[in-house]
Motif scaffolding. Structure first.
Motif, PDB file in Angstrom:
ATOM      1  N   UNK A  42       0.810  -1.232   0.000  1.00 41.86           N
ATOM      2  CA  UNK A  42       0.000   0.000   0.000  1.00 41.86           C
ATOM      3  C   UNK A  42       0.838   1.274   0.000  1.00 41.86           C
ATOM      4  N   UNK A  43       2.050   1.227   0.566  1.00 41.26           N
ATOM      5  CA  UNK A  43       2.899   2.420   0.594  1.00 41.26           C
ATOM      6  C   UNK A  43       3.351   2.827  -0.805  1.00 41.26           C
ATOM      7  N   UNK A  44       3.222   1.915  -1.753  1.00 42.57           N
ATOM      8  CA  UNK A  44       3.666   2.178  -3.125  1.00 42.57           C
ATOM      9  C   UNK A  44       2.484   2.541  -4.023  1.00 42.57           C
ATOM     10  N   UNK A  45       1.429   3.125  -3.438  1.00 40.73           N
ATOM     11  CA  UNK A  45       0.178   3.337  -4.178  1.00 40.73           C
ATOM     12  C   UNK A  45       0.330   4.277  -5.370  1.00 40.73           C
ATOM     13  N   UNK A  46       1.246   5.241  -5.298  1.00 36.55           N
ATOM     14  CA  UNK A  46       1.400   6.173  -6.419  1.00 36.55           C
ATOM     15  C   UNK A  46       1.889   5.453  -7.671  1.00 36.55           C
ATOM     16  N   UNK A  47       2.910   4.623  -7.523  1.00 35.30           N
ATOM     17  CA  UNK A  47       3.425   3.903  -8.684  1.00 35.30           C
ATOM     18  C   UNK A  47       2.497   2.766  -9.102  1.00 35.30           C
ATOM     19  N   UNK A  48       1.775   2.167  -8.151  1.00 33.55           N
ATOM     20  CA  UNK A  48       0.835   1.086  -8.482  1.00 33.55           C
ATOM     21  C   UNK A  48      -0.308   1.617  -9.343  1.00 33.55           C
ATOM     22  N   UNK A  49      -0.854   2.763  -8.967  1.00 33.07           N
ATOM     23  CA  UNK A  49      -1.937   3.341  -9.767  1.00 33.07           C
ATOM     24  C   UNK A  49      -1.427   3.818 -11.122  1.00 33.07           C
ATOM     25  N   UNK A  50      -0.214   4.341 -11.146  1.00 33.75           N
ATOM     26  CA  UNK A  50       0.372   4.747 -12.436  1.00 33.75           C
ATOM     27  C   UNK A  50       0.548   3.528 -13.337  1.00 33.75           C
ATOM     28  N   UNK A  51       0.991   2.433 -12.756  1.00 35.92           N
ATOM     29  CA  UNK A  51       1.172   1.198 -13.508  1.00 35.92           C
ATOM     30  C   UNK A  51      -0.160   0.715 -14.076  1.00 35.92           C
ATOM     31  N   UNK A  52      -1.217   0.776 -13.261  1.00 35.12           N
ATOM     32  CA  UNK A  52      -2.534   0.315 -13.714  1.00 35.12           C
ATOM     33  C   UNK A  52      -3.032   1.134 -14.894  1.00 35.12           C
ATOM     34  N   UNK A  53      -2.879   2.445 -14.810  1.00 40.77           N
ATOM     35  CA  UNK A  53      -3.307   3.303 -15.924  1.00 40.77           C
ATOM     36  C   UNK A  53      -2.428   3.097 -17.148  1.00 40.77           C
TER      37      UNK A  53
END
Length: 505
Positions: free
Chosen positions: A156-167
Motif C-alpha cells: 500500500x505504501x507504493x500506491x502512487x506507482x501502483x496506480x500509475x502502472x494500472x493506468x
C-alpha cells in the motif's frame, strides 16, 4: 442604360463596403487591448509573466483589474488570458474558426495547427473510441483496476506507482494491445519522460523564446538559447514514445500474436486505394496521443482523488456509505453509476478542485478580433485559465474546499451546476476527444478503491498520525508531489473480495 446603372450601383456598393471595412479595421487598431499589468519600456511585461503556478497569478490579476480577459505583451508577442467560462466559450466555441489553431507541434494533437492533419488524427480517435463504443474500453479498464487491488493490498505504501502502472497498462492495452511489466516497464519509462518534456515546454512563458520568438534563430550556444539543446533531447524522447510501442505492435501483428487494439484494428482496416504510408502515420500519431494522455492526465486526476480522500475523510465516509448501500458486498460495475450519484459528484469535484491541466495549451488567433470592446491582435496566444474558472466563487462557493455536495440536489446530480468537464478538458474544437474515457477510468478507480480500502493519515515512527499537507508541482499537467498515507482493507470480507477479483483474471 440599365446596364450602366446596374454597374454604377455595384461600384457604389463596392466602394461603400470598402470604406466600411477600412473604417472598421482602423477603429479596431485604435481600440485598447484588454487590461493587464503595466507595460515597461522595451520590456513590456517580460518581468511580469509568471513561470510557476501562472494560473493562480492570472486569477489574482483578473480580480485586480476587474476583468475576465487580460493582456500581456512581450517583445511584440501578445498573450490573452481568459479567466471566465463565458469568455472562453465566446471565443473558443462561438468564434472557433479564429481560435482553434495552436502553436504547431508535429504530431501531438494538443499542440497541432488547426487543419487537415489535426482533423485526420482526431477523426481516427473518435471513430474507434466513440462514446457509444464503451465495449471497447470498459472491459480493459475493469481488468486493469481489479488487477491493481492485490498490489495495493500487498504494497500500500507504493500506491502512487501502483496506480500509475494500472493506468499505463490500460493505455498500452487499448492503444497497442501490449502487455506491461509489473515493475520498471520500458514503455512506461519512455512515456513518463516524454510527457514530462511536453509539460515543461508547453507552459506559456516557461522559456524566453515563448515571448521573444526571434530567439529560435540564434545558435544553441548563444545566451538565452539553452532551450534549443533541451528541445533536441525532448524531441528524441517524444519520438521514442511514438515509435517504440508502435514498432512492437507491428512485430506482434507480423508474428500473429497481436491482441485487439486501436493500432491493430486500424492497420487491418487500411484503405489500399489511398496512401497507405500516410494512413499508417495517422494511426501511429493517434495511438501515441492516447498513450501520452492516459499515462499522465488521467493518473494526475486519480492521484488527486487519493489526496482528497486523505484530506477530507468525511467525504470518503459518505461515499463509502452510498457504495455499501448499493453494492452490498460486491465490487462496482459501470452499470452501477446511475445508482451512485454522490460518487459521480465526487468525481466531478476531483476534476474541479485540483484540475490536471489548470491552464490549457495556448490557442492561436488566426485573425485580428474585437471582444467586449478590446482589440485582440492576430497571432496572439490565447490561454484559457481553467483553474480560475473552476475556482470561480459564483459557480462554486468555497472553491478551496472539496465538496461533492455542490453537485447534488434532492439526492440527484444537479444539472444546473456547471460540469467541471466543460473546462477541465479544454475548450471548443480543441476539447479533449477522450475525456469520456478519462472520466470512466477515474470513476471506476474511485468506486473500486472506496469499496475495498480506507485511506487515512500516515503514521510517524512514534505511532502518531501525520497531518496531511500535500503540495502540487507547477507544470502543464499538475501532479501532487509525492505524499504518504495509510491504505488498509476495510474488512476481512474486503480482503477476500480483493483476492477473488485477482483470481478472476
Amino acid at each position: 442604360m440599365a446596364f450602366e446603372t446596374t454597374n454604377g450601383i455595384l461600384l457604389a456598393a463596392s466602394l461603400f463596403a470598402g470604406i466600411v471595412l477600412y473604417l472598421q479595421k482602423r477603429k479596431r487598431y485604435t481600440l485598447p487591448y484588454p487590461p493587464g499589468p503595466k507595460k515597461h519600456f522595451l520590456l513590456g511585461n517580460l518581468l511580469d509573466v509568471p513561470t510557476t503556478f501562472a494560473w493562480k497569478r492570472y486569477a489574482e490579476w483578473g480580480k485586480t483589474f476587474d476583468s475576465d480577459v487580460l493582456h500581456l505583451s512581450v517583445a511584440g508577442s501578445h498573450f490573452i488570458i481568459l479567466n471566465s467560462f463565458k469568455a472562453a466559450n465566446d471565443l473558443f466555441e462561438k468564434r472557433s474558426s479564429i481560435y482553434s489553431s495552436r502553436i504547431g507541434w508535429d504530431w501531438l494533437m494538443s499542440g497541432m495547427v488547426y487543419g487537415e492533419p489535426w482533423r485526420e488524427r482526431r477523426k481516427a480517435f473518435q471513430q474507434y473510441f466513440h462514446v457509444g463504443n464503451a465495449h471497447l474500453y470498459e472491459p480493459v479498464q475493469m481488468q486493469a483496476v481489479r488487477k491493481m487491488l492485490p498490489r495495493l493490498l500487498k504494497e500500500p505504501e507504493d500506491f502512487l506507482s501502483i496506480t500509475r502502472h494500472a493506468l499505463g497498462s490500460m493505455a498500452l492495452t487499448l492503444a497497442y494491445g501490449l502487455d506491461i511489466q509489473e515493475k520498471n516497464d520500458p514503455y512506461l519509462r519512455v512515456s513518463e519522460a516524454a510527457v514530462k518534456s511536453i509539460g515543461e515546454v508547453a507552459i506559456p512563458g516557461a522559456f524566453l523564446v515563448d515571448m521573444i520568438p526571434a530567439l529560435k534563430y540564434v545558435p544553441e550556444f548563444f545566451p538565452g538559447a539553452g532551450f534549443k539543446k533541451k528541445a533536441r533531447i525532448w524531441r528524441k524522447v517524444q519520438e521514442n514514445m511514438r515509435e517504440i510501442p508502435f514498432a512492437a505492435t507491428l512485430k506482434n501483428i507480423a508474428s500473429g500474436s497481436a491482441k485487439v487494439s486501436f493500432t491493430s484494428t486500424c492497420l487491418e482496416n487500411l484503405d489500399e486505394s489511398r496512401d497507405v504510408d500516410h494512413q499508417r502515420t495517422i494511426i501511429k500519431d493517434t495511438a501515441g496521443n492516447m498513450f501520452a494522455a492516459a499515462t499522465d492526465t488521467t493518473i494526475s486526476a486519480i492521484h488527486t482523488f487519493f489526496v482528497a480522500m486523505l484530506c477530507f475523510p468525511e467525504v470518503q465516509k459518505k461515499a463509502q456509505q452510498e457504495i455499501d448501500r448499493v453494492l452490498q458486498g460486491r465490487l462496482p460495475e459501470f452499470s452501477d453509476e446511475a445508482d451512485l450519484p454522490y460518487l459521480s459528484a465526487l468525481v466531478k469535484e476531483t476534476l474541479r478542485w485540483e484540475p490536471s491541466t489548470p491552464i490549457g495549451v495556448p490557442h492561436y488567433s488566426s485573425e485580428d478580433d474585437v471582444y467586449n470592446g478590446y482589440h485582440i491582435p492576430k497571432g496572439s496566444l490565447v490561454i484559457g485559465n481553467a483553474w480560475a474558472m473552476l475556482h470561480n466563487e459564483e459557480d462554486y462557493p468555497e472553491p478551496s474546499l472539496f465538496k461533492p455536495e455542490r453537485f447534488i440536489k434532492d439526492g440527484k446530480l444537479n444539472p444546473n451546476v456547471r460540469d467541471p468537464a466543460e473546462m477541465a478538458f479544454g475548450f471548443g474544437r480543441r476539447l479533449c476527444p477522450g475525456n469520456h474515457i478519462a472520466i470512466s477510468a477515474l470513476w471506476l478507480t474511485a468506486a473500486t478503491v472506496l469499496a475495498t480500502f480506507n485511506i487515512t493519515e500516515a503514521i510517524d515512527d512514534d505511532g502518531r498520525p501525520i497531518k496531511p499537507c500535500v503540495e502540487y508541482e507547477s507544470a502543464l499537467i499538475c501532479h501532487p508531489l509525492p505524499f504518504k498515507c495509510t491504505i488498509k482493507p476495510r474488512s476481512k470480507e474486503c480482503t477476500m473480495l480483493i483476492q477473488a477479483a485477482a483470481d478472476s483474471y
